[in-house]
Write an enzyme that holds these catalytic residues in place. Structure first.
Site, short mmCIF file in Angstrom:
data_model
loop_
_atom_site.label_atom_id
_atom_site.label_comp_id
_atom_site.label_asym_id
_atom_site.label_seq_id
_atom_site.Cartn_x
_atom_site.Cartn_y
_atom_site.Cartn_z
N THR A 54 0.88 -1.18 0.00
CA THR A 54 0.00 0.00 0.00
C THR A 54 0.91 1.22 0.00
O THR A 54 1.64 1.44 0.97
CB THR A 54 -0.89 0.03 1.26
OG1 THR A 54 -1.65 -1.17 1.30
CG2 THR A 54 -1.83 1.23 1.24
N LYS A 76 -7.88 1.55 -3.11
CA LYS A 76 -7.55 1.12 -1.74
C LYS A 76 -7.72 2.28 -0.74
O LYS A 76 -8.35 2.12 0.31
CB LYS A 76 -6.10 0.60 -1.74
CG LYS A 76 -5.44 0.46 -0.40
CD LYS A 76 -5.66 -0.89 0.21
CE LYS A 76 -5.13 -0.92 1.64
NZ LYS A 76 -5.40 -2.15 2.32
N LYS A 100 -1.87 4.91 8.59
CA LYS A 100 -1.00 4.99 7.40
C LYS A 100 -1.87 5.24 6.15
O LYS A 100 -1.58 6.12 5.34
CB LYS A 100 -0.21 3.67 7.23
CG LYS A 100 0.53 3.60 5.91
CD LYS A 100 1.09 2.22 5.59
CE LYS A 100 1.57 2.20 4.14
NZ LYS A 100 2.15 0.94 3.71
P1 NAD Z 1 5.82 -5.93 7.54
O1 NAD Z 1 6.57 -4.81 8.16
O2 NAD Z 1 5.43 -7.11 8.37
O3 NAD Z 1 6.67 -6.51 6.27
C1 NAD Z 1 7.43 -5.73 5.42
C2 NAD Z 1 8.69 -6.54 5.11
O4 NAD Z 1 9.47 -5.81 4.16
C3 NAD Z 1 9.57 -6.77 6.32
O5 NAD Z 1 9.82 -8.16 6.47
C4 NAD Z 1 10.86 -6.01 6.00
O6 NAD Z 1 12.03 -6.61 6.50
C5 NAD Z 1 10.83 -6.02 4.48
N1 NAD Z 1 11.64 -4.96 3.88
C6 NAD Z 1 11.72 -3.65 4.20
N2 NAD Z 1 12.55 -3.00 3.38
C7 NAD Z 1 13.02 -3.93 2.51
C8 NAD Z 1 13.92 -3.89 1.41
N3 NAD Z 1 14.51 -2.76 1.05
N4 NAD Z 1 14.16 -5.03 0.74
C9 NAD Z 1 13.57 -6.19 1.11
N5 NAD Z 1 12.70 -6.30 2.14
C10 NAD Z 1 12.44 -5.18 2.82
O7 NAD Z 1 4.54 -5.27 6.85
P2 NAD Z 1 3.20 -6.01 6.35
O8 NAD Z 1 2.18 -5.96 7.45
O9 NAD Z 1 3.56 -7.30 5.72
O10 NAD Z 1 2.72 -4.96 5.24
C11 NAD Z 1 3.30 -4.93 3.94
C12 NAD Z 1 2.45 -4.01 3.08
O11 NAD Z 1 1.12 -4.51 3.04
C13 NAD Z 1 2.35 -2.57 3.60
O12 NAD Z 1 2.42 -1.69 2.51
C14 NAD Z 1 0.99 -2.54 4.30
O13 NAD Z 1 0.44 -1.25 4.32
C15 NAD Z 1 0.19 -3.48 3.41
N6 NAD Z 1 -0.97 -4.11 4.07
C16 NAD Z 1 -0.84 -4.68 5.29
C17 NAD Z 1 -1.96 -5.28 5.88
C18 NAD Z 1 -1.85 -5.94 7.24
O14 NAD Z 1 -2.91 -6.29 7.81
N7 NAD Z 1 -0.66 -6.16 7.79
C19 NAD Z 1 -3.19 -5.31 5.21
C20 NAD Z 1 -3.28 -4.74 3.94
C21 NAD Z 1 -2.15 -4.13 3.37
#
Ligand code: NAD
Length: 289
Positions: A93, A168, A243
């Site tokens: 997102t 979204k 966010k």
């Molecule tokens: P998270 O923080 O658990 O996972 C993000 C991952 O990205 C981490 O493991 C981190 O180490 C990795 N990362 C960061 N920088 C990096 C890089 N340069 N190279 C490689 N890996 C890297 O977050 P999440 O909850 O999995 O969310 C991910 C996305 O999904 C976000 O944009 C969030 O807004 C969206 N989202 C999350 C949810 C939810 O319920 N968690 C729901 C819908 C959308």
């Protein structure tokens, strides 16, 4: 297919595992060693750099925290590294402007790319039941759909590049507004001596009916099971709602859209998260009201 997967966190970990289950050869990369170890357990091949994971991949899927990181990963490690003809799917997102900028850079280098943010949380990511809202050309969408179907229950084409992110944030802004409205109504009903269950029974079949009330009721013990029944643990974290509201306010400003209710919702969630409630489900806003 050989699919590079970048960002194996709460969401990406389960999504990558579902691609493996569907028979794909998943080449995984994350900065976190724990996330990489979990991906390996789930059948992914792991790499120590995003560029290595992309080398030879027919598709690249990313699930990263924000637009700045998405832009940097694509410009440094994906564009120019993935083979000619590969298709890119960013499921993070992020803001609409950055999504459009990255897709433009990819297409300038000869790649097809979509923005494909999701609705549904960690349980839906693990269970393969996400909804994907996809922005991009018809041809990019058709290629992306085949991959996304292994991770979700619905894949919807929202229009051109960036329109997935637009769908979204508009959806989540509306969700925040009706959640706050629903909480206000329950809180006032209580002050007026009206029982919460009785108010639910009336309003859920009257014109106040909405998803926050009937599918995700913020009052414990009322309506179907929801995070309120679990002390507001699990569900959709307040910090993530905030966010999305910030992204919505940014988009409202750049597109000159009038969003007085969205702005108010953003400021209410800002206060609630600022008081240390960022990890609680977003329906816990009823505590503040
Ligand atoms: P998270 O923080 O658990 O996972 C993000 C991952 O990205 C981490 O493991 C981190 O180490 C990795 N990362 C960061 N920088 C990096 C890089 N340069 N190279 C490689 N890996 C890297 O977050 P999440 O909850 O999995 O969310 C991910 C996305 O999904 C976000 O944009 C969030 O807004 C969206 N989202 C999350 C949810 C939810 O319920 N968690 C729901 C819908 C959308």
């Amino acid at each position: 297919m050989k699919i590079a997967f970048i960002g194996l966190g709460n969401m990406g970990g389960g999504m990558a595992a579902n691609l493996v289950k569907a028979g794909h050869d998943v080449r995984a990369f994350d900065l976190s060693e724990d996330a990489l170890a979990a991906a390996k357990n789930n059948g992914c091949t792991t790499f120590t750099a995003a560029s290595e994971a992309c080398d030879g991949a027919e598709a690249v899927v990313s699930m990263l925290p924000n637009g700045e990181i998405v832009k940097s990963v694509y410009s440094n490690d994906v564009i120019g590294t993935a083979p000619e003809g590969a298709v890119f799917l960013d499921c993070s997102t992020i803001d609409v402007a950055t999504a459009r900028e990255v897709i433009e850079a990819a297409s300038g280098a000869g790649y097809e790319m979509v923005d494909a943010p999701v609705s549904g949380g960690i349980a839906a990511a693990n269970g393969g039941t996400l909804t994907f809202m996809v922005g991009g050309t018809t041809s990019a969408f058709a290629r992306a759909k085949q991959i996304l179907e292994a991770m979700g229950k619905a894949v919807i084409h929202a229009g051109d590049a960036g329109n997935g992110q637009a769908a979204k944030i508009c959806n989540n802004m509306l969700l925040a507004i009706h959640m706050i409205g629903t909480c206000e109504a329950f809180a006032m009903a209580e002050k007026l001596g009206l029982d919460a269950q009785t108010f639910f029974d009336i309003s859920s079949v009257s014109s106040g009916q909405n998803w926050s009330m009937t599918s995700y009721c913020p009052v414990p013990g009322v309506g179907p099971q929801s995070p309120s029944d679990n002390d507001y643990q699990g569900g959709f974290a307040t910090a993530l709602m905030l966010k999305d509201l910030r992204l919505a306010m940014e988009a409202a400003e750049t597109s000159d859209a009038a969003t007085p209710m969205g702005a108010r919702a953003a400021s209410i969630y800002e206060d609630f998260a600022g008081a240390g409630n960022g990890s609680l489900d977003f329906s816990a806003i009823i505590k503040m009201l």
